[in-house]
Design a protein around this motif. Structure first.
Motif, PDB file in Angstrom:
ATOM      1  N   THR A 235       0.842  -1.191   0.000  1.00  0.00           N
ATOM      2  CA  THR A 235       0.000   0.000   0.000  1.00  0.00           C
ATOM      3  C   THR A 235       0.880   1.246   0.000  1.00  0.00           C
ATOM      4  N   PRO A 236       0.309   2.435  -0.272  1.00  0.00           N
ATOM      5  CA  PRO A 236       1.127   3.658  -0.210  1.00  0.00           C
ATOM      6  C   PRO A 236       1.819   3.843   1.135  1.00  0.00           C
ATOM      7  N   ALA A 237       1.120   3.501   2.237  1.00  0.00           N
ATOM      8  CA  ALA A 237       1.745   3.640   3.551  1.00  0.00           C
ATOM      9  C   ALA A 237       2.935   2.703   3.702  1.00  0.00           C
ATOM     10  N   GLU A 238       2.818   1.479   3.170  1.00  0.00           N
ATOM     11  CA  GLU A 238       3.921   0.525   3.266  1.00  0.00           C
ATOM     12  C   GLU A 238       5.079   0.927   2.365  1.00  0.00           C
ATOM     13  N   VAL A 239       4.775   1.488   1.191  1.00  0.00           N
ATOM     14  CA  VAL A 239       5.840   1.974   0.307  1.00  0.00           C
ATOM     15  C   VAL A 239       6.553   3.157   0.938  1.00  0.00           C
ATOM     16  N   ALA A 240       5.796   3.989   1.670  1.00  0.00           N
ATOM     17  CA  ALA A 240       6.389   5.178   2.277  1.00  0.00           C
ATOM     18  C   ALA A 240       7.485   4.828   3.275  1.00  0.00           C
ATOM     19  N   ARG A 241       7.423   3.632   3.861  1.00  0.00           N
ATOM     20  CA  ARG A 241       8.458   3.217   4.802  1.00  0.00           C
ATOM     21  C   ARG A 241       9.821   3.068   4.124  1.00  0.00           C
ATOM     22  N   HIS A 242       9.815   2.904   2.794  1.00  0.00           N
ATOM     23  CA  HIS A 242      11.066   2.682   2.074  1.00  0.00           C
ATOM     24  C   HIS A 242      11.519   3.918   1.313  1.00  0.00           C
ATOM     25  N   LEU A 243      10.884   5.049   1.565  1.00  0.00           N
ATOM     26  CA  LEU A 243      11.362   6.276   0.938  1.00  0.00           C
ATOM     27  C   LEU A 243      12.736   6.649   1.502  1.00  0.00           C
ATOM     28  N   MET A 244      13.426   7.523   0.786  1.00  0.00           N
ATOM     29  CA  MET A 244      14.803   7.854   1.159  1.00  0.00           C
ATOM     30  C   MET A 244      14.858   8.400   2.587  1.00  0.00           C
ATOM     31  N   PRO A 245      15.677   7.783   3.459  1.00  0.00           N
ATOM     32  CA  PRO A 245      15.785   8.283   4.832  1.00  0.00           C
ATOM     33  C   PRO A 245      16.518   9.621   4.878  1.00  0.00           C
ATOM     34  N   ALA A 246      16.603  10.176   6.104  1.00  0.00           N
ATOM     35  CA  ALA A 246      17.222  11.493   6.258  1.00  0.00           C
ATOM     36  C   ALA A 246      18.698  11.484   5.859  1.00  0.00           C
ATOM     37  N   GLY A 247      19.379  10.388   6.096  1.00  0.00           N
ATOM     38  CA  GLY A 247      20.788  10.320   5.731  1.00  0.00           C
ATOM     39  C   GLY A 247      21.252   8.887   5.551  1.00  0.00           C
ATOM     40  N   VAL A 248      22.124   8.656   4.557  1.00  0.00           N
ATOM     41  CA  VAL A 248      22.667   7.329   4.285  1.00  0.00           C
ATOM     42  C   VAL A 248      24.144   7.486   3.944  1.00  0.00           C
ATOM     43  N   GLU A 249      24.983   6.675   4.544  1.00  0.00           N
ATOM     44  CA  GLU A 249      26.402   6.699   4.192  1.00  0.00           C
ATOM     45  C   GLU A 249      26.997   5.306   4.365  1.00  0.00           C
ATOM     46  N   LEU A 250      28.075   5.068   3.635  1.00  0.00           N
ATOM     47  CA  LEU A 250      28.753   3.776   3.648  1.00  0.00           C
ATOM     48  C   LEU A 250      29.941   3.833   4.598  1.00  0.00           C
ATOM     49  N   ASP A 251      30.102   2.814   5.420  1.00  0.00           N
ATOM     50  CA  ASP A 251      31.205   2.747   6.366  1.00  0.00           C
ATOM     51  C   ASP A 251      31.655   1.295   6.428  1.00  0.00           C
ATOM     52  N   ASP A 252      32.552   0.969   7.362  1.00  0.00           N
ATOM     53  CA  ASP A 252      32.952  -0.415   7.522  1.00  0.00           C
ATOM     54  C   ASP A 252      33.219  -0.699   8.990  1.00  0.00           C
ATOM     55  N   VAL A 253      33.206  -1.995   9.305  1.00  0.00           N
ATOM     56  CA  VAL A 253      33.512  -2.480  10.643  1.00  0.00           C
ATOM     57  C   VAL A 253      34.709  -3.397  10.531  1.00  0.00           C
ATOM     58  N   VAL A 254      35.709  -3.208  11.405  1.00  0.00           N
ATOM     59  CA  VAL A 254      36.918  -4.021  11.387  1.00  0.00           C
ATOM     60  C   VAL A 254      36.947  -4.863  12.657  1.00  0.00           C
ATOM     61  N   ILE A 255      37.141  -6.177  12.478  1.00  0.00           N
ATOM     62  CA  ILE A 255      37.274  -7.056  13.632  1.00  0.00           C
ATOM     63  C   ILE A 255      38.604  -7.791  13.544  1.00  0.00           C
ATOM     64  N   GLN A 256      39.182  -8.103  14.704  1.00  0.00           N
ATOM     65  CA  GLN A 256      40.443  -8.834  14.770  1.00  0.00           C
ATOM     66  C   GLN A 256      40.157 -10.328  14.744  1.00  0.00           C
ATOM     67  N   VAL A 257      41.005 -11.081  14.018  1.00  0.00           N
ATOM     68  CA  VAL A 257      40.843 -12.531  13.918  1.00  0.00           C
ATOM     69  C   VAL A 257      42.159 -13.178  14.309  1.00  0.00           C
ATOM     70  N   PRO A 258      42.140 -14.439  14.756  1.00  0.00           N
ATOM     71  CA  PRO A 258      43.383 -15.140  15.108  1.00  0.00           C
ATOM     72  C   PRO A 258      44.321 -15.226  13.918  1.00  0.00           C
ATOM     73  N   LEU A 259      45.621 -15.420  14.233  1.00  0.00           N
ATOM     74  CA  LEU A 259      46.626 -15.460  13.171  1.00  0.00           C
ATOM     75  C   LEU A 259      46.378 -16.574  12.171  1.00  0.00           C
ATOM     76  N   GLU A 260      45.851 -17.715  12.654  1.00  0.00           N
ATOM     77  CA  GLU A 260      45.643 -18.824  11.720  1.00  0.00           C
ATOM     78  C   GLU A 260      44.540 -18.517  10.709  1.00  0.00           C
ATOM     79  N   ARG A 261      43.812 -17.417  10.995  1.00  0.00           N
ATOM     80  CA  ARG A 261      42.788 -17.018  10.038  1.00  0.00           C
ATOM     81  C   ARG A 261      43.267 -15.767   9.309  1.00  0.00           C
ATOM     82  N   ALA A 262      44.496 -15.816   8.840  1.00  0.00           N
ATOM     83  CA  ALA A 262      45.151 -14.630   8.293  1.00  0.00           C
ATOM     84  C   ALA A 262      44.349 -14.048   7.148  1.00  0.00           C
TER      85      ALA A 262
END
Length: 792
Positions: A146-173
């Motif tokens: 419905t229009p109300a359900e489509v409205a939930r997917h309209l462009m949000p106030a802000g969107v940006e790309l970032d990353d998350v870095v996690i440490q892994v054991p050496l054997e998982r180089a």
């Protein structure tokens, strides 16, 4: 000295809503991993914490498979719609939805795109396909919203790309470079990749078979052929076995075992173990190959790359390899790779049904002999219910949607009774998945029940709810009266057709045969085709609940037209001649004909074989298996099921006698010659597979007048009158005139519709155009001096 541990870097999408809250979505997991917090740092920290715990708990988990991410925003036009009484009503205008899309490459070099806000991720091969694919997937994801359900997917106030870095054991180089699999990546996908894993469910209740396949692949060089009916879970078994082999780092026999497959400790930049199992199909192998020798060169390159990584090529359908590549099986892909298979230069795992295996042995002798055959048997009842329960539990955990424990039994019962030819889990598992997806997408609904299963089964099959539910009664008299109201003056045929409905309702139909095989005999134009259409509308019209019960009880209530999409009609006079069987089973290019495609797409239908006596004798031979076992196999081993269909044949045998023409006296019966003529024409083995020979009477004068009145009533329900609120009334003398002119002794009532169009509909249309202010009135039709209707 403390040595720093290597790291894995995962792309995430940061979404800020209008309230100022931040959502961090993990791009690689199709939006399943997300965190909501007041600040961006808090959301990112939650995702990092989740990943670190996941990698500690699942030591076998591989690193990220999404490299060089880039963010862009694309506009997609979506048309919202409402649903009322199970009918969609699209909105008049489209809505422009701006969707954030993250693009990148997998480690294998494939282009990949993800839309985390919609939970969509896909691979693509040509950059020109990117935007059309985004549009296709977004519109599919928002279809029915419905229009109300489509409205939930309209462009949000802000969107940006970032990353998350996690440490892994050496054997998982950190991931070293992969061996060159450029040609493989063009025509195949790594079977253990996230994208491919998402296409198939786990091989529930198949642990023993998965273990057998693992031992076979790890202990033998021979190619493997999985044989089982379509939908029994062959690909799921293969995918689970491949995951287990790659997870445990098992070596396969016959591989080179050198630096391409293993890391060399003396090499400063070691090469990683590449994907071992690659899934492809015959059309992908020849895609883009235009000239002689091109696909052969590609196959040789693929074999070389597979050998370098000790890899296995997986093909979902071995018969497709026999059908593709050349003008005959001898020039096909399968024939080309036989020497490589025999010498052990190519490891192949393929799938086939028993019927397809028989066709392979016939079309390309010797191909099947090089394979080690592993049979995938069908499920018993207990295993099928357990597998469906496991599928439901998996969705409950992933989607956080509960389910009624009786739902699984209901799904099993529906498929076992109404689709006995569909092996478990196959379609039933996909059905359970769709139930959970609908529950997850619905507003406020978080539990899947048996009622939901019945409702979706009605939508998919068209079967009315009163046939699926034992608590809804159905009387044979009401079924008979409804058919009798549609097909006037043919009580015996309506009784035979109603018996099919009543037998199905009682659950006494033979599950190994079609729902009914009926032969309609009688003069032309007396209602044979109309009865087939009415039967299709009653059985497969999708009526449900009290509405269907009310329509069956109140015969005079206006009914919707017969569901013609469920009526597959063939003119059997077109299947005469020496090549009739070939045209009946396939097209000139080897594909299935349109009528078989329709039955495969929707097996719940009425198959109408008009003028069956005009077909070639070999057609009758083909139909023996259809009538007896409800199945038809073409020369390529492709199987079509008819156990959910009603088969109606019409015949004019015996109608050429003078007694069969003209109007009969009210209450008179025609000579009983139709049964004898049919029995004399058809061979005994064919005639004995017919459930009932139904005789249609010549039309009497009162019957023709009743049919005329019914046709006039149908005109009153047409859109041009209905939307203006106009009702029709007519005089008896108009009905008598139309009946006299519209009935022909040789052609029956068929000319009647043409007569009504010319003498009633045309004058009525002129009147409405000349008098646009007659909305809401009742118009009376009378016989004019020129024989046409006079409107007042």
């Amino acid at each position: 000295r403390i040595e720093s541990m290597p790291a894995y870097r995962f792309p995430i999408l940061i979404v800020r809503d209008a309230a100022g809250l931040h959502t961090a979505v993990l791009v690689e997991d199709d939006g399943d991993v997300a965190a909501l917090a007041e600040t961006r740092a808090q959301a990112v920290a939650q995702v990092r914490d989740h990943l670190e715990k996941q990698y500690k708990r699942e030591e076998w988990r591989s690193g990220p498979d999404f490299e060089k991410p880039e963010l862009q925003t694309l506009r997609v036009d979506v048309r919202p719609e409402y649903e009322h009484e199970r009918r969609p009503y699209p909105c008049g205008e489209t809505v422009a939805v701006r969707v954030p899309v993250v693009t990148g490459r997998t480690v294998a070099g494939l282009r990949v795109a993800a839309m985390p806000t919609l939970g969509i991720r896909f691979n693509y091969y040509d950059a020109d396909d990117f935007k059309p694919l985004v549009t296709q997937y977004v519109q599919a994801a928002l279809r029915g919203k419905t229009p109300a359900e489509v409205a939930r997917h309209l462009m949000p106030a802000g969107v940006e790309l970032d990353d998350v870095v996690i440490q892994v054991p050496l054997e998982r180089a950190a991931r070293p470079q992969s061996p060159d699999t450029e040609e493989l990546a063009r025509i195949a996908d790594p079977l253990a990749s996230r994208d491919v894993r998402g296409r198939y469910s786990r091989a529930w209740e198949r642990d023993d078979l998965v273990a057998l396949l693992v031992r076979t692949l790890a202990g033998e060089r021979a190619p493997v052929l999985l044989v089982g009916e379509s939908g029994v879970g062959k690909t799921s078994v293969l995918a689970d076995a491949a995951r287990r082999i790659e997870r445990d780092g098992m070596d396969l026999p016959g591989g080179p075992g050198g630096s391409a497959a293993h890391a060399d400790p003396d090499d400063a930049a070691p090469r990683a173990r590449a994907a071992r199992f690659w899934l492809t199909s015959a059309p992908r192998i020849v895609s883009g190959m235009q000239y002689l020798g091109m696909w052969q060169e590609r196959v040789e390159g693929v074999i070389a790359e597979l050998g370098a990584v000790s890899g296995v090529l997986c093909v979902e359908n071995l018969l497709d390899l026999v059908r593709t590549g050349g003008s005959s099986p001898a020039g096909s892909i399968a024939a080309f790779i036989v020497p490589f298979l025999a010498r052990g230069e190519l490891r192949l795992v393929a799938e086939a049904t028993p019927a397809e295996l028989d066709a392979i042995r016939r079309l390309l002798p010797g191909l099947a002999d090089v394979f080690r055959i592993v049979v995938v048997p069908p499920f018993g009842r207990a295993s099928a219910v357990a597998a469906l329960g496991a599928v439901a539990n998996a969705h409950r955990q992933n989607a956080h949607v509960e389910f009624d424990r009786t739902m699984v039994d209901t799904v099993h019962k529906l498929f076992a009774r109404f689709m006995p030819y569909a092996p478990f889990p196959g379609r039933s598992a996909a059905f359970v998945t769709e139930l959970f997806e609908r529950a997850r997408g619905g507003p406020g609904k978080r539990t899947v029940t048996s009622a939901d299963a019945i409702d979706l089964f009605v939508r998919r099959t068209g079967l009315p709810e009163f046939l699926l539910r034992d608590d809804l009664p159905l009387e044979s008299a009401t079924v008979f009266e409804r058919l009798r109201a549609d097909v006037i003056g043919q009580d015996a045929p309506c009784r035979a057709a109603s018996d099919v409905v009543v037998t199905l309702k009682a659950g006494l139909n033979d599950p190994t045969r079609p729902l009914g095989v009926l032969l309609f005999c009688g003069p032309t134009g007396v209602g044979k085709t109309q009865l087939a259409q009415s039967l299709a509308g009653m059985l497969f019209g999708g009526e449900s609940g009290s509405r269907a019960a009310g329509m069956l009880t109140e015969v005079s209530t206006p009914r919707p037209p017969a569901n013609n999409s469920r009526l597959v009609r063939l003119d059997m006079s077109e299947y005469a001649g020496p090549d009739a069987a070939d045209r009946f089973l396939g097209t000139a290019h080897g594909g299935p004909p349109d009528w078989i495609q329709r039955v495969r797409h929707q097996p719940f239908c009425v198959l109408l074989l008009d003028e069956i006596e005009k077909a070639a004798p070999e057609i009758f031979d083909l139909l023996l298996g259809v009538f007896d076992e409800g199945r038809l196999t073409d020369p390529w081993g492709r199987l079509t099921w008819f156990r959910s269909a009603v088969i109606v044949m019409t015949s004019n045998l015996g109608a050429g006698r003078p007694a069969a023409f003209g109007l009969s006296r009210a209450g008179a019966t025609p000579p009983a010659t139709y049964d004898a003529d049919a029995m004399g024409f058809f061979r005994p083995e064919f005639f004995n597979r017919i459930d009932a020979v139904v005789t249609f009477d010549p039309l009497s004068e009162p019957t023709v007048r009743a049919i005329t009145a019914k046709e006039l009533g149908d005109i009153a329900a047409r859109e041009g009158l209905d939307k203006r609120g106009i009702k029709l009334a007519w005089t008896d003398r108009l009905v008598a005139s139309l009946a006299a002119v519209g009935f022909d002794p040789r052609y029956g009532a068929r000319p009647l519709q043409r007569t009504i169009e010319q003498r009633v509909v045309t004058p009525l249309a002129r009147y409405l155009v000349d008098h646009p202010d007659v909305a809401g009135r009742t118009l009376t039709l009378d016989l004019g001096e020129d024989g046409t209707a006079m409107v007042s």
